[in-house]
Design a protein around this motif. Structure first.
Motif, short mmCIF file in Angstrom:
data_model
loop_
_atom_site.label_atom_id
_atom_site.label_comp_id
_atom_site.label_asym_id
_atom_site.label_seq_id
_atom_site.Cartn_x
_atom_site.Cartn_y
_atom_site.Cartn_z
N TYR A 1 -4.52 5.82 7.73
CA TYR A 1 -3.34 5.50 6.93
C TYR A 1 -3.01 4.01 7.10
O TYR A 1 -3.32 3.43 8.14
N LEU B 1 0.86 -1.19 0.00
CA LEU B 1 0.00 0.00 0.00
C LEU B 1 0.89 1.23 0.00
O LEU B 1 2.05 1.17 0.41
N PHE B 2 0.34 2.34 -0.46
CA PHE B 2 1.13 3.58 -0.49
C PHE B 2 1.03 4.21 0.91
O PHE B 2 -0.04 4.68 1.30
N PRO B 3 2.14 4.25 1.65
CA PRO B 3 2.06 4.65 3.06
C PRO B 3 1.61 6.08 3.29
O PRO B 3 1.07 6.39 4.35
N ASN B 4 1.84 6.95 2.31
CA ASN B 4 1.49 8.36 2.50
C ASN B 4 0.06 8.67 2.07
O ASN B 4 -0.37 9.82 2.13
N LEU B 5 -0.68 7.67 1.62
CA LEU B 5 -2.06 7.88 1.21
C LEU B 5 -3.01 7.16 2.18
O LEU B 5 -2.67 6.11 2.71
N ARG C 1 -0.53 2.31 8.01
CA ARG C 1 0.19 1.84 9.19
C ARG C 1 -0.71 1.70 10.42
O ARG C 1 -0.33 1.06 11.40
#
Lengths: 337, 267
Positions: A130, A86-90, A132
């Protein structure tokens, strides 16, 4: 031509021949599993279909089109990876919307599709979180939603459940299968877990060092393994050398190897009275290990051991060293050359 | 368990005293007019701080030059290393060892040796690299490579760059879009840490700037050196404290930025 068709695909990594003349067909709407141990080429074939790896020789057809040299972005494949990716900043919503945004779908349509997909995977409450902040299972659901929302021609699942604990894994297997059936998306599932392949697949392709060893439905694969390798990989077959088996049973079989599934045998303290069509072998119990509602007895037959699975029965408990009689119908013995 | 906790506190207090005490004494010294019988004379005396803020233009010019001297090499080094590491992670992972060795060379090659070698190679040759400022920028860009490499590499591997890029590619994103919208935002922590460490290394350097820049290019460190040699003690102490405050402030800002970034991502 089938919906997905591999034609004599070869792949080399340096001098390492990873895929050897692979030719196979997959029909539309099916969920098929590529099953095999690590390093057998199953993930590489999946990546060749997605375009993330190029083939050394051969052709790949998807929906009637030769996609062998087509850019991965234009093949219509979506992929779910083992490590989610997954894109961590999205946020969850932004992750799921990513593919639609790339396709320049209007914003109101993106919102509607993303909301619907997040509902389908049960993550409506997590839209603004997010990655995480999510558990492994939730992250994998987001990855699945992200892959499915773009309605790909084919969904590629590269060991997506390997990093998830056993209980959640079983739930996700069922959920993925249900989603796949509801949406009718052709799905290729890579796994080294034969139970997972059995539960989820319409068809299984069993890989062995870059080649396909056997193909069939889960039932066919389980009941009729075509080779010693297939028998050793699928189910928990007892694989016995002919000479040892003949010496024990005096049957005089001519095949190379004998394979017997543990659950089709019976174990008793006394020899069975009616032995018509039965092969009875006398041995001593080595171990008895409970597997939930099943007990697996390992019985020493002299030259070989036999694993026998029986449903838990309080009247059938044997201790290590007990003399027992293992019986199996002759017709249930698989002869492998 | 309790004994162990008590020991931790003792070690913590002793360490704090060891680190803080010298600073505290320098600070007290800067508010005095010298030591007298182990006590600060004319304490508190703000004369030197007043001079520092309102009359010492040279000091602030030097601080400004030091900051520029930090920022330019950091940008050069970060740009080169981000592109190099991204390419290596994505396409040539086998080259990682070579880049690691090259990046660690400044650790083995002392600054003085490096500066003299550079001077021998480029000084007076009439190229752009003969300019002492350009030379300083380039030397510092090389010297901070170990910090930059370590921070960026760990970050790129921690976010599983290759698979993220592949996932984005299959969803239709171009390489550039993925790089700028997905990879770089996720590297901000690594970039901040690398930049912070590099800033500290350059800002506090004296020998290289002195060797290459000579007397033509003064920075906060060379200014402090001259002050220590010929300046008045308490006044020099005020400069030292101010330099420390600048470095400390930058550390705090970077730390806060990093924390905010982490908080945003964990929401």
């Amino acid at each position: 031509m089938a919906y997905i068709h591999f034609e004599k695909v070869n792949k080399f990594f340096g001098t390492n021949h990873v895929l050897k003349d692979i030719s196979l067909d997959i029909e539309q709407g099916q969920l098929v599993s590529f099953l095999g141990p690590s390093g057998c080429g199953k993930s590489t074939l999946l990546r060749c279909l997605s375009g993330l790896e190029s083939v050394t020789s051969g052709q790949i057809f998807l929906d009637g089109r030769d996609v062998t040299d087509v850019d991965p972005r234009r093949r219509g494949c979506s992929m779910v990876f083992q490590q989610y990716s997954l894109f961590p900043n999205l946020t969850v919503r932004q992750n799921v919307a990513f593919g639609l945004k790339m396709q320049k779908v209007p914003k109101h349509e993106i919102d509607a599709k993303v909301t619907e997909m997040l509902q389908m995977v049960g993550l409506s409450e997590k839209t603004n979180q997010y990655p995480r902040a999510l558990s492994g299972g939730q992250q994998q659901r987001v990855a699945l939603a992200r892959a499915l929302v773009v309605r790909p021609k084919v969904l590629l699942l590269d060991e997506p459940l390997s990093a998830i604990d056993a209980l959640l894994r079983k739930n996700l297997q069922i959920e993925i299968r249900k989603l796949q059936k509801d949406l009718g998306i052709t799905t290729l599932f890579v796994t080294h877990d034969q139970d997972e392949a059995m539960v989820m697949s319409d068809n299984i392709f069993l890989f062995n060092t870059g080649s396909i060893e056997q193909t069939g439905s889960p039932i066919e694969m389980y009941t009729k393994p075509a080779s010693r390798y297939a028998a050793s990989f699928i189910g928990h077959y007892n694989i016995i050398e002919r000479d040892s088996f003949n010496a024990k049973t005096r049957l005089g079989l001519t095949c190379q190897t004998i394979a017997i599934r543990p659950e089709i045998m019976d174990i008793t303290a006394e020899p069975p009275k009616d032995t018509d069509g039965l092969i009875v072998m006398k041995g001593k119990v080595n171990t008895s290990i409970p597997h939930g509602n099943i007990i697996r007895f390992t019985v020493d037959m002299g030259d070989f051991n036999l694993d026998v699975d029986i449903l838990f029965d309080a009247t059938k408990t044997f201790a290590t060293g007990d003399t027992v009689y293992v019986s199996v119908r002759e017709m249930d013995i698989l002869r492998i050359d | 368990m309790k004994k162990s906790n008590a020991l931790h506190y003792v070690v913590l207090i002793v360490a704090t005293i060891i680190f803080i005490a010298p600073l505290l004494f320098v600070l007290i010294y800067s508010f005095s007019n010298g030591w007298m019988n182990l006590l600060p004379n004319e304490f508190p005396n703000t004369q030197f701080w007043h001079e520092l803020f309102f009359e010492s233009e040279t000091f602030w010019e030097n601080v400004g030059r030091s900051i520029i001297l930090c920022i330019v090499p950091i940008i050069i080094s970060l740009l080169c290393m981000i592109l190099a590491m991204y390419t290596i992670v994505m396409h040539f992972p086998q080259l990682d060892g070579i880049v690691q060795t090259i990046s660690m060379l400044p650790y083995t090659l002392r600054g003085v040796v490096l500066a003299i070698s550079i001077l021998t190679l480029y000084a007076g040759k009439g190229t752009i690299f003969s300019d002492r400022i350009v030379m300083l920028f380039c030397v510092y860009a090389v010297i901070i490579l170990p910090f930059v490499y370590r921070g960026l590499r760990n970050n790129l591997y921690a976010i599983n760059t290759k698979q993220i890029v592949e996932a984005a590619e299959l969803l239709g994103a171009s390489g550039l879009y993925t790089f700028f919208r997905i990879i770089v935002p996720n590297m901000l922590t690594g970039i901040a840490v690398s930049a912070l460490l590099s800033f500290g290394a350059i800002f506090t350097d004296y020998s290289i700037v002195k060797l290459i820049g000579g007397n033509r290019f003064e920075t906060a460190q060379t200014f402090l050196y001259y002050q220590q040699k010929s300046g008045y003690g308490p006044k020099t102490a005020s400069y030292i404290i101010m330099v420390f405050i600048i470095i400390f402030s930058i550390a705090i800002i970077s730390y806060q930025l990093q924390k905010r970034n982490d908080k945003d991502q964990s929401k």
